[in-house]
Design a protein around this motif. Structure first.
Motif, PDB file in Angstrom:
ATOM      1  N   GLY A 244       0.811  -1.210   0.000  1.00  0.00           N
ATOM      2  CA  GLY A 244       0.000   0.000   0.000  1.00  0.00           C
ATOM      3  C   GLY A 244       0.844   1.260   0.000  1.00  0.00           C
ATOM      4  O   GLY A 244       0.516   2.238  -0.676  1.00  0.00           O
ATOM      5  N   ALA A 245       1.952   1.225   0.763  1.00  0.00           N
ATOM      6  CA  ALA A 245       2.840   2.381   0.800  1.00  0.00           C
ATOM      7  C   ALA A 245       3.495   2.615  -0.554  1.00  0.00           C
ATOM      8  O   ALA A 245       3.634   3.761  -1.001  1.00  0.00           O
ATOM      9  CB  ALA A 245       3.907   2.188   1.876  1.00  0.00           C
ATOM     10  N   GLU A 246       3.893   1.539  -1.204  1.00  0.00           N
ATOM     11  CA  GLU A 246       4.515   1.671  -2.525  1.00  0.00           C
ATOM     12  C   GLU A 246       3.536   2.268  -3.533  1.00  0.00           C
ATOM     13  O   GLU A 246       3.890   3.150  -4.327  1.00  0.00           O
ATOM     14  CB  GLU A 246       4.995   0.298  -3.001  1.00  0.00           C
ATOM     15  CG  GLU A 246       5.709   0.346  -4.346  1.00  0.00           C
ATOM     16  CD  GLU A 246       6.250  -1.012  -4.763  1.00  0.00           C
ATOM     17  OE1 GLU A 246       6.856  -1.093  -5.851  1.00  0.00           O
ATOM     18  OE2 GLU A 246       6.060  -1.983  -4.020  1.00  0.00           O
ATOM     19  N   ALA A 248       0.991   4.197  -2.822  1.00  0.00           N
ATOM     20  CA  ALA A 248       0.765   5.597  -2.463  1.00  0.00           C
ATOM     21  C   ALA A 248       1.933   6.468  -2.897  1.00  0.00           C
ATOM     22  O   ALA A 248       1.738   7.578  -3.418  1.00  0.00           O
ATOM     23  CB  ALA A 248       0.554   5.708  -0.952  1.00  0.00           C
ATOM     24  N   PHE A 249       3.165   5.990  -2.690  1.00  0.00           N
ATOM     25  CA  PHE A 249       4.333   6.748  -3.138  1.00  0.00           C
ATOM     26  C   PHE A 249       4.283   6.970  -4.643  1.00  0.00           C
ATOM     27  O   PHE A 249       4.575   8.066  -5.141  1.00  0.00           O
ATOM     28  CB  PHE A 249       5.622   5.996  -2.774  1.00  0.00           C
ATOM     29  CG  PHE A 249       6.189   6.356  -1.431  1.00  0.00           C
ATOM     30  CD1 PHE A 249       6.347   7.681  -1.064  1.00  0.00           C
ATOM     31  CD2 PHE A 249       6.582   5.371  -0.532  1.00  0.00           C
ATOM     32  CE1 PHE A 249       6.880   8.022   0.163  1.00  0.00           C
ATOM     33  CE2 PHE A 249       7.112   5.704   0.697  1.00  0.00           C
ATOM     34  CZ  PHE A 249       7.256   7.028   1.049  1.00  0.00           C
ATOM     35  N   ARG A 250       3.939   5.923  -5.382  1.00  0.00           N
ATOM     36  CA  ARG A 250       3.860   6.051  -6.846  1.00  0.00           C
ATOM     37  C   ARG A 250       2.827   7.108  -7.246  1.00  0.00           C
ATOM     38  O   ARG A 250       3.048   7.905  -8.157  1.00  0.00           O
ATOM     39  CB  ARG A 250       3.483   4.712  -7.462  1.00  0.00           C
ATOM     40  CG  ARG A 250       4.586   3.671  -7.433  1.00  0.00           C
ATOM     41  CD  ARG A 250       4.090   2.366  -8.049  1.00  0.00           C
ATOM     42  NE  ARG A 250       5.154   1.379  -8.157  1.00  0.00           N
ATOM     43  CZ  ARG A 250       4.981   0.162  -8.652  1.00  0.00           C
ATOM     44  NH1 ARG A 250       3.778  -0.207  -9.080  1.00  0.00           N
ATOM     45  NH2 ARG A 250       5.998  -0.681  -8.723  1.00  0.00           N
ATOM     46  N   ALA A 251       1.691   7.095  -6.564  1.00  0.00           N
ATOM     47  CA  ALA A 251       0.632   8.044  -6.907  1.00  0.00           C
ATOM     48  C   ALA A 251       1.055   9.482  -6.618  1.00  0.00           C
ATOM     49  O   ALA A 251       0.877  10.374  -7.448  1.00  0.00           O
ATOM     50  CB  ALA A 251      -0.641   7.698  -6.124  1.00  0.00           C
ATOM     51  N   PHE A 252       1.622   9.720  -5.434  1.00  0.00           N
ATOM     52  CA  PHE A 252       1.978  11.076  -5.042  1.00  0.00           C
ATOM     53  C   PHE A 252       3.212  11.597  -5.758  1.00  0.00           C
ATOM     54  O   PHE A 252       3.304  12.795  -6.058  1.00  0.00           O
ATOM     55  CB  PHE A 252       2.201  11.149  -3.535  1.00  0.00           C
ATOM     56  CG  PHE A 252       0.952  11.070  -2.720  1.00  0.00           C
ATOM     57  CD1 PHE A 252      -0.134  11.893  -2.996  1.00  0.00           C
ATOM     58  CD2 PHE A 252       0.831  10.155  -1.688  1.00  0.00           C
ATOM     59  CE1 PHE A 252      -1.299  11.821  -2.247  1.00  0.00           C
ATOM     60  CE2 PHE A 252      -0.330  10.075  -0.932  1.00  0.00           C
ATOM     61  CZ  PHE A 252      -1.390  10.901  -1.220  1.00  0.00           C
ATOM     62  N   LEU A 253       4.175  10.708  -6.056  1.00  0.00           N
ATOM     63  CA  LEU A 253       5.427  11.160  -6.656  1.00  0.00           C
ATOM     64  C   LEU A 253       5.405  11.119  -8.172  1.00  0.00           C
ATOM     65  O   LEU A 253       6.245  11.741  -8.824  1.00  0.00           O
ATOM     66  CB  LEU A 253       6.595  10.315  -6.140  1.00  0.00           C
ATOM     67  CG  LEU A 253       6.776  10.276  -4.614  1.00  0.00           C
ATOM     68  CD1 LEU A 253       8.023   9.489  -4.251  1.00  0.00           C
ATOM     69  CD2 LEU A 253       6.843  11.674  -4.043  1.00  0.00           C
ATOM     70  N   GLY A 254       4.487  10.348  -8.749  1.00  0.00           N
ATOM     71  CA  GLY A 254       4.379  10.320 -10.196  1.00  0.00           C
ATOM     72  C   GLY A 254       5.485   9.555 -10.876  1.00  0.00           C
ATOM     73  O   GLY A 254       5.919   9.927 -11.962  1.00  0.00           O
ATOM     74  N   LYS A 255       5.985   8.487 -10.243  1.00  0.00           N
ATOM     75  CA  LYS A 255       7.010   7.661 -10.875  1.00  0.00           C
ATOM     76  C   LYS A 255       6.828   6.219 -10.443  1.00  0.00           C
ATOM     77  O   LYS A 255       6.206   5.935  -9.412  1.00  0.00           O
ATOM     78  CB  LYS A 255       8.402   8.161 -10.523  1.00  0.00           C
ATOM     79  CG  LYS A 255       8.754   8.131  -9.045  1.00  0.00           C
ATOM     80  CD  LYS A 255      10.166   8.640  -8.823  1.00  0.00           C
ATOM     81  CE  LYS A 255      10.561   8.526  -7.356  1.00  0.00           C
ATOM     82  NZ  LYS A 255      11.955   8.980  -7.147  1.00  0.00           N
ATOM     83  N   LYS A 256       7.396   5.303 -11.208  1.00  0.00           N
ATOM     84  CA  LYS A 256       7.192   3.874 -10.955  1.00  0.00           C
ATOM     85  C   LYS A 256       8.158   3.329  -9.925  1.00  0.00           C
ATOM     86  O   LYS A 256       7.787   2.530  -9.056  1.00  0.00           O
ATOM     87  CB  LYS A 256       7.322   3.102 -12.263  1.00  0.00           C
ATOM     88  CG  LYS A 256       6.965   1.628 -12.140  1.00  0.00           C
ATOM     89  CD  LYS A 256       6.969   0.956 -13.499  1.00  0.00           C
ATOM     90  CE  LYS A 256       6.534  -0.510 -13.354  1.00  0.00           C
ATOM     91  NZ  LYS A 256       6.514  -1.193 -14.672  1.00  0.00           N
ATOM     92  N   ASP A 257       9.421   3.750  -9.996  1.00  0.00           N
ATOM     93  CA  ASP A 257      10.435   3.234  -9.079  1.00  0.00           C
ATOM     94  C   ASP A 257      10.500   4.105  -7.827  1.00  0.00           C
ATOM     95  O   ASP A 257      11.009   5.226  -7.851  1.00  0.00           O
ATOM     96  CB  ASP A 257      11.800   3.211  -9.780  1.00  0.00           C
ATOM     97  CG  ASP A 257      12.888   2.612  -8.890  1.00  0.00           C
ATOM     98  OD1 ASP A 257      12.545   2.064  -7.819  1.00  0.00           O
ATOM     99  OD2 ASP A 257      14.084   2.698  -9.250  1.00  0.00           O
ATOM    100  N   VAL A 258       9.986   3.592  -6.737  1.00  0.00           N
ATOM    101  CA  VAL A 258       9.992   4.333  -5.463  1.00  0.00           C
ATOM    102  C   VAL A 258      10.795   3.571  -4.413  1.00  0.00           C
ATOM    103  O   VAL A 258      10.571   3.725  -3.213  1.00  0.00           O
ATOM    104  CB  VAL A 258       8.556   4.592  -4.965  1.00  0.00           C
ATOM    105  CG1 VAL A 258       7.826   5.547  -5.898  1.00  0.00           C
ATOM    106  CG2 VAL A 258       7.781   3.286  -4.810  1.00  0.00           C
ATOM    107  N   SER A 259      11.733   2.745  -4.856  1.00  0.00           N
ATOM    108  CA  SER A 259      12.512   1.929  -3.921  1.00  0.00           C
ATOM    109  C   SER A 259      13.328   2.788  -2.965  1.00  0.00           C
ATOM    110  O   SER A 259      13.499   2.439  -1.792  1.00  0.00           O
ATOM    111  CB  SER A 259      13.440   0.989  -4.697  1.00  0.00           C
ATOM    112  OG  SER A 259      14.298   1.732  -5.557  1.00  0.00           O
TER     113      SER A 259
END
Length: 531
Positions: A244-246, A248-259
């Motif tokens: 879920g966090a991944e 959410a990060f993708r949605a807010f940051l607008g990128k696929k790789d949020v590692s």
């Protein structure tokens, strides 16, 4: 703002256009802007609206109290009694706010940041019904209870919303996104002033619609916010929901790789000396957070005690004493709301360039300067016909100075000065200080008016003390991680810096390389994460 759109996002919001860059800076996404705007619309906007909406129908509400009293007891209400009922109606808003602030830690822990904001809309709708239907029911008690319930809504909102905005924002724009809270407060004040004009809802037959309007922003938030993500930091660190966090990060940051963002939050969790949500007592007793707590208390106290609420609560009286005609006062008050909103927007645009600390110090210093001038002008306004205009100019300058920094940054700072496990407790402390000080200003300012033209010198002293404290104590938090900010206070708190193992863990992000050369560690890696 760098970076291009990523069409592979699991987000219903499309990214705003940008340009590609080798630096991994974060673009502003529509998802992030929608979360900030609609989160604030049903929260801080309503708080601002309630600050100003009681001014226009004050006379009509007092008349309603008198009529209801006559119907019940067969005699007119006494002047002292109507004053007491009106004072309760105004001040009980702050008591409700205090109760709401006390509930925030529990609510945000149980149902999350977004869940708390959504639940809070129920209080707004209930308050709108009580306030709008009180006249039809011939019950002034409904108005008083409605104001109390609306206070509870505002108390929850002013803690849960800044917490949510701070946790969903990349650090490069954490201040700007956090200023949505301040901007929507100002916009709410301005809306209350506009709708309260005699040509609109500021009439004896329409004043209940002023309060019915409260339900509209709450319903709009209920329609949009459920489709936007929860705070990714809450999901990862408190719910242990990495998927879920991944997302959410993708949605807010607008990128696929949020590692990198995920790893930084993991590292912060490993570095914290407690993994459970700390209580207020634990926060107060933690020596490593002593000056952060003191700073939040000082900034929140100055936020309320600097005198702006006194101007809002008694704007009409101040303008009347300044010599303005009664029939033009509502339109002059309108300009104060416009200046406030404009100053808040400008502050949101420049906060990431100038920083929190300079804006706060400038804001309080400028307020002190203009309070001094206002005192001088009020002393001479009976001698010169043009002096009231200078007095009003000083009022506008005080409002603009407040909104340039002190009007919103204290909420941003409360979210930035504490790590995840201490943040809800910190917002509870900030909320308690905020609402107790709010109540004190509303209660004491009428008595301070016995000082006549020198009353604002009290607020001048508060602003000077606040500016001096911030100059010597507050470090700049712009573009820093939450761990970096904690380390900025390590020396003044007289606690050791984070150990080297954790420091390296926070510095070496996913994808970085570490090599040893002549006994020294050299880090050759990608730019650190946006959070």
């Amino acid at each position: 703002i760098r970076g291009g759109p990523d069409t592979s996002m699991d987000c219903p919001c499309k990214n705003l256009p940008g340009s590609h860059s080798d630096l991994d800076w974060i673009r502003i996404t529509a998802c992030l802007v929608n979360a900030a705007f609609f989160g604030a619309l049903g929260s801080s906007y309503l708080y601002g609206y309630n600050l100003s909406v009681v001014n226009a129908p004050a006379l009509y509400i007092k008349t309603f109290y008198n009529q209801t009293w006559m119907e019940r007891y067969g005699e007119p209400i006494g002047a002292d009694m109507v004053t007491m009922l009106w004072s309760i109606t105004v001040s009980i808003f702050a008591i409700g706010g205090l109760l709401g602030a006390l509930c925030v830690t529990l609510l945000t822990k149980l149902i999350g940041r977004k869940g708390t904001l959504l639940l809070n809309n129920g209080f707004a709708v209930i308050a709108a019904l009580l306030l709008a239907l009180g006249e039809k029911a011939r019950s002034f008690e409904m108005l008083i209870i409605g104001r109390f319930v609306m206070g509870v809504d505002s108390g929850i909102a002013l803690s849960a919303l800044p917490m949510y905005l701070g946790e969903i924002s990349p650090r490069h724009m954490r201040g700007s996104i956090g200023q949505f809270n301040s901007i929507l407060i100002c916009l709410g004040v301005f809306t209350g002033q506009v709708l309260g004009l005699p040509e609109l809802l500021g009439q004896e037959s329409r004043w209940n619609f002023l309060f019915a309007f409260l339900a509209l922003p709450a319903l709009l938030q209920l329609c949009v916010l459920p489709f936007l993500p929860e705070s990714p930091r809450f999901l990862l660190m408190e719910r242990r929901d990495e998927a879920g966090a991944e997302k959410a990060f993708r949605a807010f940051l607008g990128k696929k790789d949020v590692s990198k963002e995920l790893e930084e939050v993991h590292a912060e969790g490993r570095a914290q000396n407690t993994l459970h949500m700390a209580s207020v007592t634990e926060l107060l007793l933690n020596p490593a957070l002593r000056w952060q707590v003191i700073t939040v208390i000082v900034t929140m106290a100055c936020y309320q005690l600097c005198g702006l609420n006194a101007i809002w609560y008694y704007t009409n009286g101040i303008l009347r004493d300044s010599g303005f005609a009664e029939n033009v006062i509502p339109y002059i008050v309108l300009s104060t709301g416009g200046i406030e909103t404009l100053a808040a927007v400008v502050s949101g645009l420049v906060i990431e360039r100038i920083g929190r600390r300079p804006l706060l110090i400038f804001g309080f210093s400028a307020m002190a300067f203009f309070f001094g001038l206002l005192t001088v002008f009020l002393n001479f306004q009976d001698q010169y016909t043009w002096m009231p205009y200078l007095s009003f100019t000083c009022i506008l300058a005080v409002i603009a100075s407040f909104c340039s920094g002190p009007g919103g940054i204290p909420f941003v700072l409360t979210g930035e000065l504490f790590e995840q496990s201490y943040r809800p407790a910190a917002f509870m402390i900030a909320g308690i200080v905020n609402w107790v000080a709010n109540f004190a200003v509303g209660l004491l300012f009428p008595f301070m008016q016995s000082l006549q033209t020198y009353a604002f010198l009290v607020f001048l002293v508060v602003c000077v003390l606040g500016a001096v404290y911030l100059y010597f104590i507050l470090p700049e938090t712009k573009n820093k991680t939450f761990m970096d900010i904690s380390q900025s206070f390590a020396k003044i708190n007289k606690v050791p810096l984070v150990n080297k193992e954790i420091e390296n863990e926070l510095t070496i992000k996913a994808g970085s390389k570490e090599v040893e050369e002549n006994g020294k560690v050299i880090i050759d890696g990608e730019i650190e994460s946006s959070f």
